[in-house]
Write an enzyme that holds these catalytic residues in place. Sequence first.
Site, short mmCIF file in Angstrom:
data_model
loop_
_atom_site.label_atom_id
_atom_site.label_comp_id
_atom_site.label_asym_id
_atom_site.label_seq_id
_atom_site.Cartn_x
_atom_site.Cartn_y
_atom_site.Cartn_z
N ARG A 53 0.86 -1.18 0.00
CA ARG A 53 0.00 0.00 0.00
C ARG A 53 0.90 1.24 0.00
O ARG A 53 2.10 1.15 0.13
CB ARG A 53 -0.99 -0.01 1.19
N GLN A 203 -2.62 2.75 9.86
CA GLN A 203 -1.33 2.83 9.16
C GLN A 203 -0.31 3.61 10.00
O GLN A 203 0.88 3.34 9.95
CB GLN A 203 -1.48 3.50 7.80
N ASP A 244 -2.08 10.86 -2.51
CA ASP A 244 -2.46 9.80 -3.46
C ASP A 244 -2.78 10.36 -4.83
O ASP A 244 -2.69 9.65 -5.84
CB ASP A 244 -3.65 9.01 -2.93
N LYS A 255 -4.95 10.05 2.75
CA LYS A 255 -5.67 9.21 3.71
C LYS A 255 -6.74 10.00 4.46
O LYS A 255 -6.52 11.14 4.85
CB LYS A 255 -4.63 8.63 4.69
O1 MRU Z 1 -4.71 3.28 2.09
P1 MRU Z 1 -3.21 3.50 2.02
O2 MRU Z 1 -2.51 2.98 3.23
O3 MRU Z 1 -2.62 3.03 0.73
O4 MRU Z 1 -3.08 5.08 2.05
C1 MRU Z 1 -1.80 5.64 1.92
C2 MRU Z 1 -1.78 7.10 2.01
O5 MRU Z 1 -2.80 7.77 2.10
C3 MRU Z 1 -0.44 7.75 1.87
O6 MRU Z 1 -0.36 8.93 2.61
C4 MRU Z 1 -0.18 8.07 0.38
O7 MRU Z 1 -0.42 6.96 -0.41
C5 MRU Z 1 1.19 8.58 0.15
S1 MRU Z 1 2.38 7.31 0.29
C6 MRU Z 1 3.89 7.96 -0.07
#
Ligand code: MRU
Length: 345
Positions: A53, A203, A244, A255
Site C-alpha cells: 500500500r 497505518q 495519493d 488518507k
Molecule cells: O490506504 P493506504 O494505506 O494506501 O493510504 C496511503 C496514504 O494515504 C499515503 O499517505 C499516500 O499513499 C502517500 S504514500 C507515499
Amino acid sequence: MIEALSSLITVRLNERADGVIILDQTRLPGEEVYLTLTCAKDVWEAIHALKVRGAPAIGIAAAYGLYVCARRIDTEDPVAFREELRKVKDYLSGARPTAVNLSAALERMEHVLDTHPMASVPVWKELLRREALAIREEDAASCRRMGEICLRLLRPGMGILTHCNAGHLAVSEYGTALAPIYLGQERGYGFKVFADETRPLLQGARLTAYELSKAGVDVTLICDNMASTVMRKGWVQAVIVGCDRIAANGDVANKIGTSGVAILARHYGIPFYVLGPTSTIDLSCPDGDAIAIEERDPGEVTEMWYSARMAPKEVKVYNPAFDVTPHELISAIITEKGLFYENNE
Ligand code: MRU
C-alpha cells in the site's frame, strides 16, 4: 537507504523475475512476512487488501506484476500479445481507485509498446522489465530529492506531525513525507515526530510508528483526535503528509483525516506540507471533487482490531479511505522538481 530499514524491502522482483516479492504490511508490526505474487490475481488482491500500500508502492507493485504476467504471455504475435497485456493492465488498474500512481504506472508500462511499435514480443518483454525497474529507481531518487527540498524548510528540534504512512513502507526507499525526517535524522536534527494512529486501518500506529522507531527517530503515537491537543500545547511546528493524487488546482487526496489535520494546522498557524512525486499529479483532474474516493468494507470500522464487534449490528457505516484537502489549506506541495504549489497567505 536508511541503514536500519535496509532489511525492509517493500516490493521487489524475485531473482528469476517470475514473481513480485512484497512485505505483507497487514502483518506489521507483529511479523515481517514476505509474500511472492506470481499472477495477476495475486497482485490485484495484495493491492486491494493493502498488503502492499501507499501510492508509489502500489504503482511499483503493479508495474512489476504486469511484467511478470507479460513474461508468461505465450505468443509471438504482437497483436495478440498487446491484447493480453491490455487485459491484465485493465484488471490491475481496478484494484484501488484513488492513488493515480497505480493507473499511471500501468499506462507507462503499456506505452513502452507504442514507443517501440516494430519490436518483437521478446524485445517488448525485455523493455517492460526495464521500464518497471526504472519506475522503481525513479521513485527512490524522487523521494530523496523531495526530502532534501522539504528539509530546507525545517529547523533542528522541530515537532512534526504526520498522518497515515508515507514512509519507507509506502514507496521504494525513504518515503515521501518521512523522507525529510530520515534525512534530518541522518544529520542530527533531532526531530520529535507525532504519528496519528490513522483510523480505521491504523497505518500510523502499525507502520509509521514501526518504521520510525526502527530507524531510531523520536516518535510519539497519538490517536487521531489528539492532534489538536498536541498542536495547542505548541509541540508541533510543521505537518508533513504524503498524497495519493494531486489535482490540477492543487487540491490533494490523501488518507482519510488529512483534511481535518490541515484545518487544525491552519487554526494553529502551523505550516502544512504535502510531499508527492510528480507522478502523483493528475492534470486531468481539475480539482479535488473529480478525484474518485475509495470506499471500503464497513467491517474495518465495526470489527477489525476489536475482540468483539463494537457497533450495533444494523448501524450504517460510511468508510471512505481518503479525503480531499483543498489547496487553500496547503502551505506547499513539494515534488522532486521543487514546489508545485505554494500558498503565501
Ligand atoms: O490506504 P493506504 O494505506 O494506501 O493510504 C496511503 C496514504 O494515504 C499515503 O499517505 C499516500 O499513499 C502517500 S504514500 C507515499
